[in-house]
Enzyme design. Structure first.
Site, PDB file in Angstrom:
ATOM      1  N   ASP A  75       0.814  -1.218   0.000  1.00  0.00           N
ATOM      2  CA  ASP A  75       0.000   0.000   0.000  1.00  0.00           C
ATOM      3  C   ASP A  75       0.843   1.262   0.000  1.00  0.00           C
ATOM      4  OD1 ASP A  75       0.722  -0.942   2.611  1.00  0.00           O
ATOM      5  OD2 ASP A  75      -0.646   0.503   3.505  1.00  0.00           O
ATOM      6  N   GLU A 140       0.308  -1.414   5.771  1.00  0.00           N
ATOM      7  CA  GLU A 140       1.367  -0.849   6.615  1.00  0.00           C
ATOM      8  C   GLU A 140       1.155   0.644   6.841  1.00  0.00           C
ATOM      9  OE1 GLU A 140       5.150   1.093   7.717  1.00  0.00           O
ATOM     10  OE2 GLU A 140       3.910   1.435   5.933  1.00  0.00           O
TER      11      GLU A 140
END
Length: 411
Positions: A75, A140
């Site tokens: 991400d 994350e």
């Protein structure tokens, strides 16, 4: 004629894995295709539906030995497109070889470097002793709660038999490459109080705002002390940001708006008040003592605490070469590759904290020296020469790590 590794990197950057709706399945399909082309085993696990953890595996000749984990997150953070000079998901490369895209530094570069390093070794006919796992995890950038934090507690992670892990670092405009052996413990707290309400001309005791301000004063004072340590003239102790605790009160809410919603209702004493605090606690702080004092202070001032995120243990990875063959190998490769590692505690937070909490040594390292720090910034970019040099480094590092014979740190 663009280097194939750069082409693959740019393809990965074009997949919009941006919050709040990251295309995780698009990324997983891309990685599955790459794994098939490179002859790597592919598997996925979903600790939370819609958020796949992708694992690519190259099995060693002795899979009973603890493996090497090369981790990166899929991400990326949102962008303000109007502030970018190019499409933030176009992976435009200029005449100097700078590749502009969200995630070019943080941290799709490292994920592809890991993948290409393993492929180079395979193509060269190298046979690893230890198994290598290349992991790509979700979420994350929003705390890792549904990603690595959950994954390390699963039987699937245990089956990987990880002995040592590598994760992300930061760029550095200078000569050295930042190398992180630990992190500060992130504590995100919401503090809320209540008290008497009435007309703003009154002078009640223990109003909600009074209670909250008294509670916050302790942490504001701590902030001042740590700031003074970090910014002491000449920095005689050589402190970096990761060596001190940061405390920031990032939200304060109390009171009400007027009925028309256009202005504050200033003549009402609010019956409740709340604040959000972001604390990044240095590894030198005893977290058990800290939490005990936090709760006692809250009780004293009638404050209700909601802990949004915390780490109750904060181990660091040994950098004693005489005790850790992992670190000794990392140092040797840096020396041979003319890379100067600069040791530090990571100032923010990465997935390494969950790996270390599981009892596994981990180093955060992104080979991006002579590069401005642009993670989460506008016009984030990485030069293709720096990217390719990083593959050279990881190729040698993976070769040496996977060739380590059994030693006393193995499980």
């Amino acid at each position: 004629q663009e280097h194939p590794s750069v082409t693959l990197f740019r393809e990965y950057l074009r997949i919009k894995t941006v919050h709040p709706t990251p295309d995780y399945y698009g990324a997983a399909a891309f990685l599955k295709s790459a794994a098939e082309k490179k002859g790597l085993k592919y598997q996925t696990h979903e600790c939370v539906a819609g958020k796949p953890v992708v694992i690519l595996t190259w099995e060693g000749s002795d899979p009973t030995l603890p493996s090497i984990l090369l981790n990166s997150h899929i991400d990326v953070v949102p962008v303000e497109e109007s502030k970018w000079s190019t499409d933030p998901f176009g992976a435009h490369k200029d005449e100097n070889g700078n590749i502009y895209a969200r995630g070019s530094q943080d941290m799709k570069c490292v994920g592809i470097q890991h993948l290409e390093a393993v492929d180079r070794l395979k193509q060269a006919g190298y046979k690893p002793l230890r198994t290598v796992h290349i992991s790509f995890v979700p979420d994350e950038e929003i705390g890792g709660k549904d990603g690595m934090e959950k994954f390390v507690k699963t039987s699937e992670f245990a089956a990987l038999n990880v002995g040592f892990a590598l994760d992300e670092g930061l760029a550095n405009p200078g000569e050295t490459c930042m190398t992180y052996y630990g992190e500060r413990s992130a504590w995100w707290i919401v503090a809320e109080t209540t008290g008497p309400t009435g007309h703003g001309s009154q002078l009640f005791k223990d109003t909600a705002v009074d209670r909250l301000l008294k509670f916050l004063q302790k942490y504001h004072d701590w902030r001042q002390v740590e700031s003074a340590r970090l910014h002491e003239e000449g920095n005689p102790k050589g402190l970096k940001l990761g060596d001190v605790t940061t405390v920031n009160i990032n939200m304060f809410k109390a009171g009400a708006f007027s009925p028309d919603g256009l202005s504050w209702q200033t003549n009402i004493i609010p019956s409740s008040a709340k604040a959000a605090i972001d604390m990044r606690i240095a590894p030198t702080v005893d977290l058990v003592v800290f939490e005990k004092e936090l709760n006692e202070w809250a009780d004293k001032h009638g404050v209700k605490l909601t802990i949004l995120q915390c780490m109750r243990s904060n181990p660091v990875t040994s950098t004693d070469a005489s005790q850790s063959p992992w670190w000794a190998t990392f140092q040797d490769v840096c020396k041979d590759q003319s890379i100067k590692p600069e040791l530090a505690i990571f100032p923010a937070a990465t997935d390494s904290r969950f790996v270390r909490a599981a009892g596994i040594p981990a180093i955060g390292f992104s080979p991006m020296n002579h590069t401005p720090v642009l993670l989460h910034d506008h016009n984030e970019y990485l030069n293709e020469r720096t990217f390719l040099k990083g593959i050279d480094f990881f190729t040698e590092l993976v070769k040496r790590l996977t060739g380590l014979q059994k030693h006393n740190l193995d499980k």
